[in-house]
Scaffold this motif. Structure first.
Motif, PDB file in Angstrom:
ATOM      1  N   SER A  21       0.819  -1.225   0.000  1.00  0.00           N
ATOM      2  CA  SER A  21       0.000   0.000   0.000  1.00  0.00           C
ATOM      3  C   SER A  21       0.851   1.273   0.000  1.00  0.00           C
ATOM      4  O   SER A  21       0.316   2.362  -0.216  1.00  0.00           O
ATOM      5  CB  SER A  21      -0.919   0.006   1.229  1.00  0.00           C
ATOM      6  N   HIS A  22       2.150   1.139   0.186  1.00  0.00           N
ATOM      7  CA  HIS A  22       3.020   2.319   0.229  1.00  0.00           C
ATOM      8  C   HIS A  22       3.075   2.986  -1.152  1.00  0.00           C
ATOM      9  O   HIS A  22       3.398   2.333  -2.152  1.00  0.00           O
ATOM     10  CB  HIS A  22       4.427   1.921   0.662  1.00  0.00           C
ATOM     11  N   PRO A  23       2.777   4.278  -1.238  1.00  0.00           N
ATOM     12  CA  PRO A  23       2.783   4.968  -2.539  1.00  0.00           C
ATOM     13  C   PRO A  23       4.190   5.396  -2.948  1.00  0.00           C
ATOM     14  O   PRO A  23       4.641   6.494  -2.635  1.00  0.00           O
ATOM     15  CB  PRO A  23       1.888   6.186  -2.286  1.00  0.00           C
ATOM     16  N   GLY A  24       4.897   4.498  -3.620  1.00  0.00           N
ATOM     17  CA  GLY A  24       6.254   4.849  -4.016  1.00  0.00           C
ATOM     18  C   GLY A  24       6.936   3.731  -4.776  1.00  0.00           C
ATOM     19  O   GLY A  24       6.424   2.615  -4.893  1.00  0.00           O
ATOM     20  N   ASP A  25       8.107   4.072  -5.320  1.00  0.00           N
ATOM     21  CA  ASP A  25       8.919   3.107  -6.053  1.00  0.00           C
ATOM     22  C   ASP A  25       9.560   2.104  -5.104  1.00  0.00           C
ATOM     23  O   ASP A  25       9.485   2.246  -3.871  1.00  0.00           O
ATOM     24  CB  ASP A  25      10.013   3.834  -6.843  1.00  0.00           C
ATOM     25  N   VAL A  26      10.211   1.102  -5.685  1.00  0.00           N
ATOM     26  CA  VAL A  26      10.825   0.019  -4.918  1.00  0.00           C
ATOM     27  C   VAL A  26      12.273  -0.172  -5.380  1.00  0.00           C
ATOM     28  O   VAL A  26      12.532  -0.251  -6.585  1.00  0.00           O
ATOM     29  CB  VAL A  26      10.048  -1.305  -5.110  1.00  0.00           C
ATOM     30  N   LEU A  27      13.194  -0.248  -4.432  1.00  0.00           N
ATOM     31  CA  LEU A  27      14.588  -0.589  -4.735  1.00  0.00           C
ATOM     32  C   LEU A  27      14.927  -1.890  -4.023  1.00  0.00           C
ATOM     33  O   LEU A  27      14.789  -1.989  -2.797  1.00  0.00           O
ATOM     34  CB  LEU A  27      15.541   0.509  -4.261  1.00  0.00           C
ATOM     35  N   VAL A  28      15.346  -2.899  -4.786  1.00  0.00           N
ATOM     36  CA  VAL A  28      15.728  -4.195  -4.227  1.00  0.00           C
ATOM     37  C   VAL A  28      17.223  -4.388  -4.459  1.00  0.00           C
ATOM     38  O   VAL A  28      17.683  -4.394  -5.601  1.00  0.00           O
ATOM     39  CB  VAL A  28      14.952  -5.351  -4.893  1.00  0.00           C
ATOM     40  N   SER A  29      17.981  -4.544  -3.363  1.00  0.00           N
ATOM     41  CA  SER A  29      19.419  -4.756  -3.479  1.00  0.00           C
ATOM     42  C   SER A  29      19.713  -6.225  -3.748  1.00  0.00           C
ATOM     43  O   SER A  29      19.190  -7.106  -3.058  1.00  0.00           O
ATOM     44  CB  SER A  29      20.136  -4.309  -2.196  1.00  0.00           C
ATOM     45  N   LEU A  30      20.559  -6.485  -4.742  1.00  0.00           N
ATOM     46  CA  LEU A  30      20.999  -7.840  -5.066  1.00  0.00           C
ATOM     47  C   LEU A  30      22.526  -7.867  -5.013  1.00  0.00           C
ATOM     48  O   LEU A  30      23.182  -7.119  -5.742  1.00  0.00           O
ATOM     49  CB  LEU A  30      20.511  -8.256  -6.454  1.00  0.00           C
ATOM     50  N   SER A  31      23.061  -8.730  -4.155  1.00  0.00           N
ATOM     51  CA  SER A  31      24.513  -8.783  -3.970  1.00  0.00           C
ATOM     52  C   SER A  31      25.162  -9.971  -4.666  1.00  0.00           C
ATOM     53  O   SER A  31      26.387 -10.038  -4.762  1.00  0.00           O
ATOM     54  CB  SER A  31      24.837  -8.866  -2.478  1.00  0.00           C
ATOM     55  N   GLY A  32      24.335 -10.921  -5.126  1.00  0.00           N
ATOM     56  CA  GLY A  32      24.871 -12.182  -5.627  1.00  0.00           C
ATOM     57  C   GLY A  32      24.926 -13.247  -4.559  1.00  0.00           C
ATOM     58  O   GLY A  32      25.302 -14.389  -4.823  1.00  0.00           O
ATOM     59  N   LEU A  49       6.059  -7.741  -6.367  1.00  0.00           N
ATOM     60  CA  LEU A  49       6.678  -6.988  -7.460  1.00  0.00           C
ATOM     61  C   LEU A  49       5.665  -6.695  -8.569  1.00  0.00           C
ATOM     62  O   LEU A  49       5.608  -5.580  -9.096  1.00  0.00           O
ATOM     63  CB  LEU A  49       7.876  -7.761  -8.013  1.00  0.00           C
ATOM     64  N   ARG A  50       4.866  -7.694  -8.925  1.00  0.00           N
ATOM     65  CA  ARG A  50       3.857  -7.503  -9.966  1.00  0.00           C
ATOM     66  C   ARG A  50       2.840  -6.445  -9.543  1.00  0.00           C
ATOM     67  O   ARG A  50       2.454  -5.573 -10.341  1.00  0.00           O
ATOM     68  CB  ARG A  50       3.155  -8.827 -10.262  1.00  0.00           C
ATOM     69  N   THR A  51       2.427  -6.503  -8.293  1.00  0.00           N
ATOM     70  CA  THR A  51       1.434  -5.551  -7.801  1.00  0.00           C
ATOM     71  C   THR A  51       1.955  -4.127  -7.851  1.00  0.00           C
ATOM     72  O   THR A  51       1.242  -3.197  -8.270  1.00  0.00           O
ATOM     73  CB  THR A  51       1.033  -5.913  -6.359  1.00  0.00           C
ATOM     74  N   LYS A  52       3.209  -3.918  -7.425  1.00  0.00           N
ATOM     75  CA  LYS A  52       3.773  -2.565  -7.449  1.00  0.00           C
ATOM     76  C   LYS A  52       3.870  -2.035  -8.869  1.00  0.00           C
ATOM     77  O   LYS A  52       3.591  -0.850  -9.131  1.00  0.00           O
ATOM     78  CB  LYS A  52       5.150  -2.556  -6.783  1.00  0.00           C
ATOM     79  N   GLY A  56       1.773   1.159 -11.029  1.00  0.00           N
ATOM     80  CA  GLY A  56       2.434   2.227 -11.755  1.00  0.00           C
ATOM     81  C   GLY A  56       3.759   2.667 -11.155  1.00  0.00           C
ATOM     82  O   GLY A  56       4.362   3.644 -11.619  1.00  0.00           O
ATOM     83  N   TRP A  57       4.245   1.942 -10.148  1.00  0.00           N
ATOM     84  CA  TRP A  57       5.504   2.306  -9.517  1.00  0.00           C
ATOM     85  C   TRP A  57       6.670   1.552 -10.160  1.00  0.00           C
ATOM     86  O   TRP A  57       6.500   0.453 -10.676  1.00  0.00           O
ATOM     87  CB  TRP A  57       5.462   2.007  -8.011  1.00  0.00           C
ATOM     88  N   ARG A  58       7.843   2.146 -10.092  1.00  0.00           N
ATOM     89  CA  ARG A  58       9.049   1.505 -10.630  1.00  0.00           C
ATOM     90  C   ARG A  58       9.581   0.460  -9.645  1.00  0.00           C
ATOM     91  O   ARG A  58       9.559   0.672  -8.428  1.00  0.00           O
ATOM     92  CB  ARG A  58      10.156   2.530 -10.875  1.00  0.00           C
ATOM     93  N   VAL A  59      10.072  -0.654 -10.180  1.00  0.00           N
ATOM     94  CA  VAL A  59      10.786  -1.655  -9.396  1.00  0.00           C
ATOM     95  C   VAL A  59      12.212  -1.700  -9.950  1.00  0.00           C
ATOM     96  O   VAL A  59      12.418  -2.044 -11.118  1.00  0.00           O
ATOM     97  CB  VAL A  59      10.131  -3.051  -9.492  1.00  0.00           C
ATOM     98  N   VAL A  60      13.172  -1.332  -9.116  1.00  0.00           N
ATOM     99  CA  VAL A  60      14.560  -1.217  -9.558  1.00  0.00           C
ATOM    100  C   VAL A  60      15.416  -2.196  -8.758  1.00  0.00           C
ATOM    101  O   VAL A  60      15.369  -2.213  -7.515  1.00  0.00           O
ATOM    102  CB  VAL A  60      15.090   0.217  -9.358  1.00  0.00           C
TER     103      VAL A  60
END
Length: 345
Positions: A21-32, A49-52, A56-60
């Motif tokens: 429900s948070h109105p904003g983009d998403v940043l997911v850190s991937l380290s390997g 991820l699909r829902t965000k 209309g929000w970015r998933v980065v």
């Protein structure tokens, strides 16, 4: 104050719904590493991820490159990118005089705010020589060690702040009211055990969500198996290969060091060179590792933390429990592939 109160009111059961429900983009850190990969799998399978994206929000997805990971990790990230999609490479930029910025990065955040500040020519040349030995076109961690003539330690752990936090915060600043999603678990350390699942971070200027905070290693491995996704191959090499990331990390355990001496000896040799060259720069004896030792003083024996060169730490890693005796035959340790059920492969 409102953000702090909201963060404090959210427990792990509410975190997923709150993040959706948070109105904003998403940043997911991937380290390997296994935990950040499992975090992505959880976010994917939960529908988050699909829902965000439908909202209309970015998933980065992002990888903060220290330039100190092992080659296998960089190769694994390329493989992971084929499953995840674009992984933004971000790094701290520590230039030499007149040096063009390295290619292959989506965002470079300058280490110094002062315009034109850069490494002196001799130090830039030293950094490039070490980078060549590492097989990396650019290494922020090497650049900063050379710039400051100092190495990170458990007492002065500037490496995380300057090579990971700085570029990720820079990327977060380009997003719209983002959530910063981090794949860390409470079982990794005492410090991480007390971190909340959800909190407002002034340092990130964003909410931070740790979706798998209460997971065990077994749960992480099982999710990889169930998803049919292989882990970073470093986990399957020999024994003691439980940590994937900076190689070595200042928090490397005895098993980590023993594994490095057996499977990644070149990395320790490069670190020996760094200690030697930095010692010449400032006439000191920089030490990456600190060991707990029994030291005799006028009041009797006491335990102290003693900095030692990497060569001595590597030798200690070959000893049996207590560190007093070199073990001709060390206790058998199960290879990493046992835990993953992948030894036949």
């Amino acid at each position: 104050m409102i953000r702090a109160a909201l963060a404090g009111a959210i427990d792990k059961a509410q975190a997923l719904a709150t993040a959706i429900s948070h109105p904003g983009d998403v940043l997911v850190s991937l380290s390997g590493g296994k935990d950040s990969t499992a975090t992505w799998m959880y976010l994917e399978q939960s529908g988050f991820l699909r829902t965000k994206q439908e909202q209309g929000w970015r998933v980065v997805f992002a990888f903060a490159d220290t330039g100190w990971e092992l080659p296998e990790t960089y190769t694994y990230l390329e493989k992971l990118e084929r499953l995840v999609g674009k992984i933004h490479r971000v790094a701290t930029w520590v230039p030499g005089e007149g040096e063009a910025s390295p290619s292959g990065y989506d965002l470079l955040v300058p280490q110094w705010a002062t315009a034109g500040k850069c490494l002196p020519a001799d130090r830039a040349a030293l950094a490039r020589r070490i980078e060549a030995r590492l097989g990396r076109p650019y290494s922020p961690l090497v650049r900063l060690m050379v710039a400051w003539a100092n190495v990170p330690t458990t007492q002065r752990r500037w490496c995380t702040e300057d090579t990971k936090m700085k570029p990720l915060v820079g990327l977060l600043a380009t997003l719209n009211n983002p959530i910063n999603i981090i794949g860390v678990r409470a079982g990794e350390s005492a410090a991480r055990a007390v971190q909340p699942v959800w909190e407002w971070s002034e340092a990130h200027d964003a909410f931070v969500w740790r979706p798998i905070h209460d997971w065990t290693v077994g749960q992480v491995i099982e999710l990889h198996r169930a998803s049919g996704i292989d882990p970073n191959p470093l986990y399957l090499q020999g024994s003691g290969s439980g940590r994937v990331g900076c190689a070595p990390c200042v928090y490397a355990s005895k098993a980590d060091l023993r594994w490095l001496t057996q499977h990644q000896r070149l990395r320790l040799e490069i670190l020996e060179e760094i200690e030697e060259e930095i010692g010449k720069l400032n006439n000191t004896n920089p030490r990456w590792f600190s060991l707990r030792r029994v030291v005799e003083d006028s009041d009797g024996a006491r335990v102290a933390t003693v900095p030692v060169p990497v060569s001595q730490a590597a030798e200690w890693a070959q000893t049996q429990r207590g560190g007093r005796q070199l073990g001709l035959f060390l206790p058998e340790e199960a290879p990493g592939c046992v835990a993953w059920g992948m030894c036949q492969r």
